[in-house]
Scaffold this motif. Sequence first.
Motif, PDB file in Angstrom:
ATOM      1  N   ILE A 149       0.672  -0.554   0.394  1.00 45.64           N
ATOM      2  CA  ILE A 149       0.104   0.014  -0.444  1.00 45.64           C
ATOM      3  C   ILE A 149       1.071   1.161   0.217  1.00 45.64           C
ATOM      4  O   ILE A 149       0.868   2.101  -0.969  1.00 45.64           O
ATOM      5  N   HIS A 150       1.928   1.309   0.494  1.00 47.47           N
ATOM      6  CA  HIS A 150       2.899   2.673   0.955  1.00 47.47           C
ATOM      7  C   HIS A 150       3.910   2.796  -0.384  1.00 47.47           C
ATOM      8  O   HIS A 150       3.700   3.854  -0.832  1.00 47.47           O
ATOM      9  N   TRP A 151       4.123   1.842  -1.225  1.00 52.50           N
ATOM     10  CA  TRP A 151       5.019   1.401  -2.464  1.00 52.50           C
ATOM     11  C   TRP A 151       3.541   2.304  -3.813  1.00 52.50           C
ATOM     12  O   TRP A 151       3.317   3.147  -4.920  1.00 52.50           O
ATOM     13  N   PHE A 152       2.509   1.761  -3.443  1.00 50.15           N
ATOM     14  CA  PHE A 152       1.455   1.772  -4.500  1.00 50.15           C
ATOM     15  C   PHE A 152       1.335   3.632  -4.469  1.00 50.15           C
ATOM     16  O   PHE A 152       0.495   3.950  -5.316  1.00 50.15           O
ATOM     17  N   ARG A 153       1.032   3.677  -3.346  1.00 53.31           N
ATOM     18  CA  ARG A 153       0.585   5.864  -3.321  1.00 53.31           C
ATOM     19  C   ARG A 153       1.806   6.233  -3.518  1.00 53.31           C
ATOM     20  O   ARG A 153       1.387   7.432  -4.490  1.00 53.31           O
ATOM     21  N   ILE A 154       3.117   5.785  -3.569  1.00 53.86           N
ATOM     22  CA  ILE A 154       3.589   6.514  -4.399  1.00 53.86           C
ATOM     23  C   ILE A 154       4.220   6.682  -5.507  1.00 53.86           C
ATOM     24  O   ILE A 154       4.013   7.056  -6.481  1.00 53.86           O
ATOM     25  N   GLY A 155       3.795   5.314  -6.331  1.00 56.82           N
ATOM     26  CA  GLY A 155       3.505   5.278  -7.658  1.00 56.82           C
ATOM     27  C   GLY A 155       2.272   6.027  -7.946  1.00 56.82           C
ATOM     28  O   GLY A 155       2.872   6.373  -9.077  1.00 56.82           O
ATOM     29  N   LEU A 156       1.515   6.173  -7.043  1.00 53.29           N
ATOM     30  CA  LEU A 156       0.239   6.987  -7.792  1.00 53.29           C
ATOM     31  C   LEU A 156       0.080   8.422  -7.568  1.00 53.29           C
ATOM     32  O   LEU A 156       0.481   8.592  -8.651  1.00 53.29           O
ATOM     33  N   GLY A 157       1.280   9.136  -6.750  1.00 53.38           N
ATOM     34  CA  GLY A 157       1.933  10.584  -6.772  1.00 53.38           C
ATOM     35  C   GLY A 157       2.704  10.772  -7.571  1.00 53.38           C
ATOM     36  O   GLY A 157       2.445  11.430  -8.125  1.00 53.38           O
ATOM     37  N   ILE A 158       3.559   9.918  -7.860  1.00 48.48           N
ATOM     38  CA  ILE A 158       4.530   9.644  -9.398  1.00 48.48           C
ATOM     39  C   ILE A 158       3.676   9.829 -10.452  1.00 48.48           C
ATOM     40  O   ILE A 158       4.356  10.794 -11.127  1.00 48.48           O
ATOM     41  N   PHE A 159       3.065   9.221 -10.988  1.00 47.61           N
ATOM     42  CA  PHE A 159       2.078   8.357 -12.068  1.00 47.61           C
ATOM     43  C   PHE A 159       1.536  10.496 -11.986  1.00 47.61           C
ATOM     44  O   PHE A 159       1.011  10.523 -13.206  1.00 47.61           O
ATOM     45  N   LEU A 160       0.203  10.562 -10.707  1.00 43.15           N
ATOM     46  CA  LEU A 160      -0.258  11.973 -11.037  1.00 43.15           C
ATOM     47  C   LEU A 160       1.004  13.494 -11.584  1.00 43.15           C
ATOM     48  O   LEU A 160       0.240  14.018 -12.732  1.00 43.15           O
ATOM     49  N   LEU A 161       2.086  13.638 -11.195  1.00 42.70           N
ATOM     50  CA  LEU A 161       2.722  14.314 -10.456  1.00 42.70           C
ATOM     51  C   LEU A 161       3.216  14.351 -11.962  1.00 42.70           C
ATOM     52  O   LEU A 161       3.061  15.513 -13.189  1.00 42.70           O
ATOM     53  N   SER A 209       1.638  12.958 -15.061  1.00 40.54           N
ATOM     54  CA  SER A 209       0.406  13.099 -15.782  1.00 40.54           C
ATOM     55  C   SER A 209       0.062  14.904 -16.147  1.00 40.54           C
ATOM     56  O   SER A 209      -0.134  15.830 -16.957  1.00 40.54           O
ATOM     57  N   ILE A 210       0.151  15.118 -15.011  1.00 43.44           N
ATOM     58  CA  ILE A 210      -0.071  17.026 -14.766  1.00 43.44           C
ATOM     59  C   ILE A 210       1.246  17.161 -15.430  1.00 43.44           C
ATOM     60  O   ILE A 210       1.055  18.630 -16.125  1.00 43.44           O
ATOM     61  N   LEU A 211       2.561  17.001 -15.130  1.00 40.92           N
ATOM     62  CA  LEU A 211       3.169  17.758 -16.413  1.00 40.92           C
ATOM     63  C   LEU A 211       3.542  17.684 -17.770  1.00 40.92           C
ATOM     64  O   LEU A 211       3.509  18.737 -18.289  1.00 40.92           O
ATOM     65  N   MET A 212       3.095  16.155 -17.578  1.00 42.94           N
ATOM     66  CA  MET A 212       2.188  15.728 -19.216  1.00 42.94           C
ATOM     67  C   MET A 212       1.707  16.759 -20.161  1.00 42.94           C
ATOM     68  O   MET A 212       2.155  17.254 -21.210  1.00 42.94           O
ATOM     69  N   SER A 213       0.057  17.048 -19.203  1.00 44.04           N
ATOM     70  CA  SER A 213      -0.421  17.585 -19.853  1.00 44.04           C
ATOM     71  C   SER A 213      -0.602  18.894 -19.798  1.00 44.04           C
ATOM     72  O   SER A 213      -0.536  19.439 -20.526  1.00 44.04           O
ATOM     73  N   LEU A 214       0.658  19.455 -18.900  1.00 49.45           N
ATOM     74  CA  LEU A 214       0.949  21.373 -19.196  1.00 49.45           C
ATOM     75  C   LEU A 214       1.863  21.208 -20.412  1.00 49.45           C
ATOM     76  O   LEU A 214       1.796  22.448 -21.043  1.00 49.45           O
TER      77      LEU A 214
END
Length: 192
Positions: free
Chosen positions: A19-31, A33-38
Amino acid sequence: MKTTAYELPAPPMRVRYWIHWFRIGLGIFLLLSILMSLGGCSLNAASVTWNKAANVVPATVVEQVIVENTELNSKVSAKNILAWSVEGKDGRFAVFNLNTPDVCGALGCLYTGYWLRKDKPITQVFLSYLNPNLPPGKHLLSVGENRGQALPCIKVLQTEQEQLRQLNFCFNGTGYQLADSQLFTNSKNSQS
């Protein structure tokens, strides 16, 4: 550890680890995604916004463009010329919309592009008649991919009957040439 009827037992250590690593991976993915959309938005923002040519290039360049491509009075016509430019690896690429019915005909209106480099004469690298009448929200020109050349590729959108055709022009070292094209349906803008 004593549990009551209201408490659930703590999950095993392995589950908490995942769960800990899933949250870190999800956070990196979202970050990312936001940077790529920008980045995608900034690339789309490279769609042409026409400005008065005199605000984009020196007045002498505008006059030279008029003289080389038309029989218009360069002093009088200069105030009506529109331009758009994009930075390249070696200088700038400026496209000029002569913005007058005098340079329009059955094939469209004349658009010309020049390579602007510091301490070198301007060089015409693009010349085409294009139809600027496109559906709302569609841009005539936009920046294409960068293929490592001195100037980036450009995308030109044109109407063909009830469809849109995207023409991709790339710089070959001396001028722009058609690299490929794609046909889209006008209503759904999906490839066909």
